[in-house]
Motif scaffolding. Structure first.
Motif, mmCIF file in Angstrom:
data_model
loop_
_atom_site.group_PDB
_atom_site.id
_atom_site.type_symbol
_atom_site.label_atom_id
_atom_site.label_comp_id
_atom_site.label_asym_id
_atom_site.label_seq_id
_atom_site.Cartn_x
_atom_site.Cartn_y
_atom_site.Cartn_z
ATOM 1 N N SER A 32 3.588 -5.005 -7.687
ATOM 2 C CA SER A 32 3.109 -6.259 -7.102
ATOM 3 C C SER A 32 3.749 -6.518 -5.747
ATOM 4 C CB SER A 32 3.405 -7.424 -8.055
ATOM 5 O OG SER A 32 2.706 -7.281 -9.275
ATOM 6 N N CYS A 33 5.059 -6.327 -5.632
ATOM 7 C CA CYS A 33 5.728 -6.535 -4.348
ATOM 8 C C CYS A 33 5.273 -5.507 -3.319
ATOM 9 C CB CYS A 33 7.244 -6.483 -4.521
ATOM 10 S SG CYS A 33 7.914 -7.934 -5.378
ATOM 11 N N CYS A 34 5.003 -4.304 -3.776
ATOM 12 C CA CYS A 34 4.478 -3.267 -2.892
ATOM 13 C C CYS A 34 3.115 -3.687 -2.345
ATOM 14 C CB CYS A 34 4.369 -1.947 -3.648
ATOM 15 S SG CYS A 34 3.875 -0.532 -2.655
ATOM 16 N N ALA A 35 2.246 -4.177 -3.219
ATOM 17 C CA ALA A 35 0.897 -4.573 -2.813
ATOM 18 C C ALA A 35 0.938 -5.734 -1.827
ATOM 19 C CB ALA A 35 0.078 -4.950 -4.049
ATOM 20 N N ILE A 36 1.734 -6.749 -2.107
ATOM 21 C CA ILE A 36 1.810 -7.915 -1.228
ATOM 22 C C ILE A 36 2.341 -7.513 0.140
ATOM 23 C CG2 ILE A 36 2.954 -10.139 -0.882
ATOM 24 C CD1 ILE A 36 2.990 -10.360 -4.009
ATOM 25 N N THR A 37 3.395 -6.709 0.157
ATOM 26 C CA THR A 37 3.997 -6.273 1.416
ATOM 27 C C THR A 37 2.995 -5.484 2.258
ATOM 28 O OG1 THR A 37 6.169 -6.159 0.352
ATOM 29 C CG2 THR A 37 5.916 -5.001 2.437
ATOM 30 N N PRO A 117 -5.999 -11.655 0.949
ATOM 31 C CA PRO A 117 -7.389 -11.174 0.983
ATOM 32 C C PRO A 117 -7.506 -9.655 1.048
ATOM 33 C CG PRO A 117 -6.769 -12.184 3.089
ATOM 34 C CD PRO A 117 -5.664 -12.479 2.129
ATOM 35 N N ASN A 118 -6.435 -8.979 1.430
ATOM 36 C CA ASN A 118 -6.475 -7.515 1.519
ATOM 37 C C ASN A 118 -6.216 -6.819 0.191
ATOM 38 O OD1 ASN A 118 -7.113 -7.316 4.220
ATOM 39 N ND2 ASN A 118 -4.995 -7.251 4.912
ATOM 40 N N ILE A 119 -5.976 -7.579 -0.880
ATOM 41 C CA ILE A 119 -5.711 -6.963 -2.182
ATOM 42 C C ILE A 119 -6.916 -7.122 -3.094
ATOM 43 C CG2 ILE A 119 -4.287 -6.995 -4.274
ATOM 44 C CD1 ILE A 119 -1.967 -8.008 -2.628
ATOM 45 N N VAL A 404 8.441 1.288 0.318
ATOM 46 C CA VAL A 404 7.284 2.174 0.166
ATOM 47 C C VAL A 404 6.067 1.582 0.866
ATOM 48 C CG1 VAL A 404 5.601 2.949 -1.561
ATOM 49 C CG2 VAL A 404 8.042 3.343 -1.935
ATOM 50 N N ALA A 405 5.847 0.295 0.693
ATOM 51 C CA ALA A 405 4.682 -0.355 1.305
ATOM 52 C C ALA A 405 4.707 -0.240 2.819
ATOM 53 C CB ALA A 405 4.632 -1.825 0.885
ATOM 54 N N MET A 406 5.852 -0.510 3.429
ATOM 55 C CA MET A 406 5.938 -0.449 4.887
ATOM 56 C C MET A 406 5.849 0.987 5.390
ATOM 57 S SD MET A 406 5.907 -3.540 5.801
ATOM 58 C CE MET A 406 6.319 -3.462 7.536
ATOM 59 N N ALA A 407 6.322 1.926 4.574
ATOM 60 C CA ALA A 407 6.140 3.336 4.929
ATOM 61 C C ALA A 407 4.662 3.692 4.912
ATOM 62 C CB ALA A 407 6.922 4.231 3.970
ATOM 63 N N ALA A 408 3.932 3.167 3.934
ATOM 64 C CA ALA A 408 2.491 3.412 3.867
ATOM 65 C C ALA A 408 1.777 2.833 5.085
ATOM 66 C CB ALA A 408 1.920 2.817 2.580
ATOM 67 N N VAL A 409 2.253 1.699 5.571
ATOM 68 C CA VAL A 409 1.673 1.102 6.782
ATOM 69 C C VAL A 409 1.829 2.051 7.968
ATOM 70 C CG1 VAL A 409 1.897 -0.802 8.431
ATOM 71 C CG2 VAL A 409 1.989 -1.262 5.970
ATOM 72 N N LEU A 410 3.022 2.612 8.127
ATOM 73 C CA LEU A 410 3.239 3.578 9.209
ATOM 74 C C LEU A 410 2.371 4.816 9.030
ATOM 75 C CD1 LEU A 410 7.108 3.508 9.814
ATOM 76 C CD2 LEU A 410 5.314 2.713 11.359
ATOM 77 N N CYS A 411 2.278 5.287 7.788
ATOM 78 C CA CYS A 411 1.441 6.462 7.524
ATOM 79 C C CYS A 411 -0.006 6.204 7.925
ATOM 80 C CB CYS A 411 1.503 6.836 6.046
ATOM 81 S SG CYS A 411 3.046 7.615 5.531
ATOM 82 N N LYS A 412 -0.533 5.057 7.539
ATOM 83 C CA LYS A 412 -1.914 4.728 7.865
ATOM 84 C C LYS A 412 -2.109 4.600 9.376
ATOM 85 C CE LYS A 412 -6.109 3.039 7.579
ATOM 86 N NZ LYS A 412 -7.280 3.898 7.290
#
Length: 759
Positions: A32-37, A117-119, A404-412
């Motif tokens: 949940s925290c990953c998704a929100i972030t 809205p992005n989830i 992990v979430a912020m790393a995914a942002v950089l990856c994208k």
């Protein structure tokens, strides 16, 4: 009306295809925290949860309180509550739910996710299959919702397994481990033997309540009525109403994945057997009016698979507090292993050994070393069984998942795969993004060239120059040694006058202590000691320590135990100051000193713990000169909590409506503004059952205004209780000045801020 005739062929379920930037399997605290972030940073996220509620072990289905490095305030990890979204959730839960009702936490979790809205949230939906693009990448996953009879095909370039048992990583073929490593693989002397067991089991909780009238209980046929003979049963406390019985644990000798339902049945037998004995043995007449209100229906799982990343966290990372260039999170829970026999064994319910401070967790533990587009989150990160004993707890898992979430942002954004982020050019960017959003990473600060406040000038209407804490609080008996934890500047220490009263003539023994490792709050080094003869009655005593402090940082002014002495405390509370005692918290320790066996690689040291409010008063004192340590420069140092020093700007106590002005020489284009308040990172904020005496943290500024250089009000907040206030501008704000005007939060608490950040 819908009417269909006979179909000779098999019918197909309804299918829905969802494409997103990130698919997260598992809606516990980590998922949940990953998704929100990730969603707040702009990613389109699909969050898949196989239960009807979010929160996993913290939800109303299981009802375990959320904890992490603060460890019930039972260790020496000062100001160690995790930051970011998990902090936001815990602070909000405190505000709405100081009673610790797990149902209210459910509503907060669903609200936080549904407001993004992005989830796309899929509840009651279980992942059961996947497709691979090649041997090393996931192409899509399949999930099924039993409530709407729908199959979902979920496709994204990146995936996060936060499922607990690692269903996605397992099906994808990622390397994993179950059970304990040998002691020599990672040089872990605490590695358990076969007698102790290699796995932590499951637990179920129950609630009981007093109805005020006699209540009959007839045990179901499957209840185990022999439990009163078990050694563990003797520790049962009726005041716990069932839900603190974490030691009702079973399954460590079983397959904790495939035999989970059998383990649950055995735990039901245990719980109904416990209640049958309480109600019908005649040994507990005080429970005649009590009823069994709730029993868990799914077990709280502790351990199953752990997946391998490019680095495996191990015992020495925790105990030695090793530093990692790719640190993105931290832990601080004890190395906490449980005997595999659980409630049916004769060993204590757990073996907990603490480190002297928090430890860094490297990013390389948070992605699969085999599956190139798969992140790991929650308890399945890359760790040995021993290190897992610390990293497995919910707040730590959630904090990791935010990274992990912020790393995914950089990856994208840059078309990268997870492992690439571990490289120097990207890991620094990840760390800066995390810190700006409230993530605390020990020994790393915000130092982002794009950040604007760092190159501004700041003037405050006042700042506290600390010379005294008024002698207006309660008296505290020295039944335990106590110490004022103080952030002293470099140079000679001032004299320290305190007020005492004694029952008879006696001697006060004092010491000045520090920590052997910078950033720790374990006073394991004595710098100097002095004794003072006290006459009977009330008197002032001036402590003079012949010591020159080599650099700004915390020292412990210690008063050793003496039952004949009482010490005057103060009602004033200040950000970054706390009084600690040489005590222990029986929830996480058995003595005020940790003395492990010599052959398990754990250090010996004393616990020095604060008291919870409404206690927790500071020692009252006067200094012979003021300490100028709470200036405006603290707002620009990139650390947003007490660490090596207090890191706070604090207004003068007489300034009840203080302000700070942030000025630039030229107009700035500001897209976002962050203000960091003090919500007392020392407070664990356990989320359920335990309850708290307050709903708002006394240090937190509740009323404030933000204005631009023209005096236009940007925000006018009347009821803040959160750690971070964010303002995002649809069109960049052009200004050369920001003014923040605050109201003092309380009669005995001056206003304070940890930082202001602008981009």
């Amino acid at each position: 009306m819908i009417k269909e005739g006979f179909e000779p062929e098999k019918r197909k379920l309804r299918e829905e295809y969802i494409k997103s930037d990130l698919v997260i399997i598992g809606g516990g605290m980590a998922g949940s925290c990953c998704a929100i972030t990730a969603a707040r940073a702009g990613l389109k996220v699909t969050l898949v949860q196989d239960r009807p509620v979010l929160g996993g072990n913290g939800s109303s289905e299981i009802r375990l309180w959320i904890l992490g490095a603060t460890s019930h305030m039972g260790n020496n990890n000062r100001w160690a509550r995790e930051g970011g979204v998990i902090d936001e959730i815990l602070v909000e839960n405190l505000y709405r739910n100081p009673e610790g009702n797990p149902l209210i936490l459910d509503t907060i979790m669903v609200e936080k996710v549904s407001q993004e809205p992005n989830i796309r949230l899929l509840l009651n939906t279980a992942m059961y299959d996947l497709e691979k693009k090649d041997n090393e990448q996931i192409d899509a996953v399949w999930a099924f919702c039993s409530q709407n009879a729908t199959l979902y095909k979920l496709k994204a370039p990146l995936y996060v397994d936060a499922s607990g048992d690692g269903i996605m990583a397992f099906l994808a073929g990622a390397a994993f481990r179950i059970g304990a490593e040998s002691a020599d693989e990672f040089d872990e002397l605490f590695a358990p033997n076969q007698d102790y067991g290699e796995l932590l089991g499951h637990s179920l909780y129950f609630y009981s309540k007093d109805t005020g009238k006699p209540v009959r209980f007839v045990a179901p046929a499957y209840a185990n009525k022999e439990l009163s003979k078990l050694p563990r049963f003797k520790t049962f406390n009726l005041k716990d109403h069932g839900c603190r019985l974490w030691w009702v644990e079973y399954g460590g000798r079983k397959d904790t994945i495939h035999e989970s339902e059998n383990i649950k049945w055995e735990l039901w037998r245990v719980i109904y057997g416990i209640w049958d004995h309480i109600k019908n043995s005649g040994e507990f007449p005080e429970t005649s009016t009590h009823t069994l209100e709730w029993v868990g229906t799914i077990p709280g799982k502790r351990e199953s698979r752990r997946f391998e990343g490019d680095y495996m966290l191990s015992q020495k990372d925790v105990v030695e507090q090793r530093e990692h260039s790719d640190a993105v999170s931290f832990g601080g829970w004890a190395l906490d292993l449980h005997p595999a026999d659980g409630v049916y064994g004769d060993k204590p319910g757990c073996t907990q050994w603490h480190a002297k401070g928090v430890y860094q967790i490297p990013y390389r533990t948070m992605y699969s070393k085999n599956i190139k587009n798969l992140f790991l989150a929650g308890r399945i990160i890359s760790a040995s069984h021993v290190a897992f004993g610390s990293s497995r707890v919910m707040a730590t898992c959630a904090h990791n998942a935010q990274a992990v979430a912020m790393a995914a942002v950089l990856c994208k954004k840059h078309n990268l795969l997870p492992a690439t982020i571990a490289e120097n050019q990207w890991i620094g960017k990840l760390q800066q993004n995390l810190i700006a959003n409230g993530q605390y990473i020990p020994r790393i600060k915000l130092d982002d060239p794009a950040e604007l406040v760092a190159r501004a000038s700041i003037q405050a209407s006042s700042r506290l120059k600390l010379q005294e804490l008024p002698m207006d609080g309660p008296w505290k008996a020295l039944h335990f040694s106590m110490a004022q934890l103080m952030p002293f500047p470099e140079g000679e220490l001032p004299s320290f006058t305190i007020r005492l009263r004694t029952k008879e003539k006696t001697v006060l023994k004092t010491a000045l202590m520090t920590s052997s490792k910078a950033g720790n709050f374990t006073p394991d080094v004595t710098l100097t000691e002095k004794s003072y003869v006290l006459e009977k009655g009330e008197q002032d005593c001036t402590l003079v320590f012949d010591y020159r402090h080599p650099e700004t940082g915390y020292l412990f002014v210690c008063l050793h135990v003496n039952d004949h002495i009482e010490v005057r405390c103060s009602n004033m509370r200040l950000s970054g100051l706390v009084t600690v005692y040489n005590k222990f918290n029986k929830a996480v320790a058995i003595s005020s000193r940790q003395d492990p066996p010599k052959d398990i690689g754990i250090e010996s040291f004393e616990f020095w713990l604060p008291e919870r409010r409404p206690e927790g008063h500071n020692l009252a004192f006067r200094l012979d000169r003021a300490l100028d340590i709470f200036g405006e420069r603290n707002l620009q140092n990139g650390i947003f909590r007490p660490a090596l020093h207090a890191n706070a700007w604090i207004a003068d106590f007489q300034d009840i409506q203080p302000s700070i002005d942030i000025n630039w020489n030229i107009l700035q284009k500001i897209r976002s503004l962050y203000i960091y308040f003090d919500t007392d990172f020392d407070h664990p904020m356990e989320s359920t059952l335990m309850g708290h005496p307050e709903s708002e943290i006394p240090f937190c500024v509740r009323k404030f205004k933000i204005c631009d250089g023209n005096g236009t009000v940007i925000s006018d907040i009347q009821d803040n209780h959160q750690t971070i206030h964010r303002v995002t501008f649809e069109q960049p704000l052009e200004t050369a000045k920001i003014r923040i005007v605050m109201e003092q939060p309380g009669q005995h608490v001056p206003a304070a801020l940890f930082g202001v950040v602008a981009y």
